[in-house]
Scaffold this motif. Structure first.
Motif, short mmCIF file in Angstrom:
data_model
loop_
_atom_site.label_atom_id
_atom_site.label_comp_id
_atom_site.label_asym_id
_atom_site.label_seq_id
_atom_site.Cartn_x
_atom_site.Cartn_y
_atom_site.Cartn_z
N MET A 1 0.92 -1.19 0.04
CA MET A 1 0.08 -0.01 0.03
C MET A 1 0.93 1.16 0.29
O MET A 1 1.79 1.39 0.91
CB MET A 1 -0.75 -0.05 1.18
CG MET A 1 -1.67 1.34 1.26
SD MET A 1 -2.71 0.91 2.78
CE MET A 1 -3.26 2.74 2.97
N GLU B 1 -13.92 4.45 4.85
CA GLU B 1 -12.51 3.66 5.27
C GLU B 1 -11.89 4.66 5.84
O GLU B 1 -11.81 5.78 5.36
CB GLU B 1 -11.90 3.24 4.06
CG GLU B 1 -12.46 1.92 3.30
CD GLU B 1 -11.67 1.66 2.17
OE1 GLU B 1 -11.01 2.43 1.41
OE2 GLU B 1 -11.88 0.25 1.74
N HIS C 1 -7.62 -3.46 10.18
CA HIS C 1 -6.50 -4.48 9.62
C HIS C 1 -5.50 -3.54 8.96
O HIS C 1 -5.45 -2.43 8.65
CB HIS C 1 -6.85 -5.35 8.50
CG HIS C 1 -7.17 -4.91 7.42
ND1 HIS C 1 -8.44 -4.37 7.10
CD2 HIS C 1 -6.27 -5.03 6.22
CE1 HIS C 1 -8.26 -3.91 5.58
NE2 HIS C 1 -7.23 -4.15 5.09
N PRO D 1 -3.08 -3.10 6.11
CA PRO D 1 -3.22 -3.33 4.75
C PRO D 1 -2.15 -3.81 4.12
O PRO D 1 -2.31 -4.63 3.12
CB PRO D 1 -3.87 -1.82 4.29
CG PRO D 1 -3.28 -0.92 5.13
CD PRO D 1 -3.37 -1.60 6.23
N ASP D 2 -1.00 -3.52 4.46
CA ASP D 2 0.22 -4.07 3.68
C ASP D 2 1.11 -4.98 4.83
O ASP D 2 2.30 -5.33 4.44
CB ASP D 2 1.04 -2.87 3.10
CG ASP D 2 1.50 -1.95 4.12
OD1 ASP D 2 1.25 -2.09 5.37
OD2 ASP D 2 2.14 -0.96 3.55
N LEU E 1 -6.29 0.45 8.39
CA LEU E 1 -7.22 0.56 7.56
C LEU E 1 -8.67 -0.01 8.24
O LEU E 1 -8.78 -1.07 8.58
CB LEU E 1 -7.30 0.03 6.11
CG LEU E 1 -8.39 0.11 5.16
CD1 LEU E 1 -8.54 1.68 5.00
CD2 LEU E 1 -8.29 -0.71 4.07
#
Length: 108
Positions: A1, A62, A90, A92-93, A100
């Protein structure tokens, strides 16, 4: 991300749920502040449905914030009169930098 931290421009207050006695042997859900943080708030969808003859609209967002270990679903973000209930959070990356959060705006 790929994410620009300069996009965290919205001041949010993070709140966690607590149970408070209602004075009659029961409990009422309330929220207490955990602290302030900066985030990016983006609307994702608006779903309209009829419930008991009343039209209800659920607006989902979001919200991206810097990672914190205490942010879990069930908490909420507050921005002025707006309240966003965290449904899921969570990384994201899996880089350990951001969370996020999928949120539903309350009171819409």
């Amino acid at each position: 991300m790929v994410f620009d931290p300069g996009e965290l421009r919205v001041r949010l207050e993070l709140e966690r749920p607590v149970s408070v006695s209602d004075g009659q042997g029961g409990e009422v859900a309330s929220f207490v502040s955990v602290g302030g943080l900066w985030g990016r708030v983006e609307p994702v969808a608006a779903v309209s449905q009829e419930n008991g003859g009343l039209r209800q609209v659920t607006v989902t967002h979001e919200i991206v914030v810097r990672k914190r270990g205490d942010l879990v679903s069930g908490m909420r973000f507050v921005n002025g009169a707006r309240r966003f209930l965290v449904q899921a959070a969570h990384d994201p990356d899996e880089g350990g930098r951001y969370l996020l959060c999928r949120c539903a705006e309350e009171g819409r």
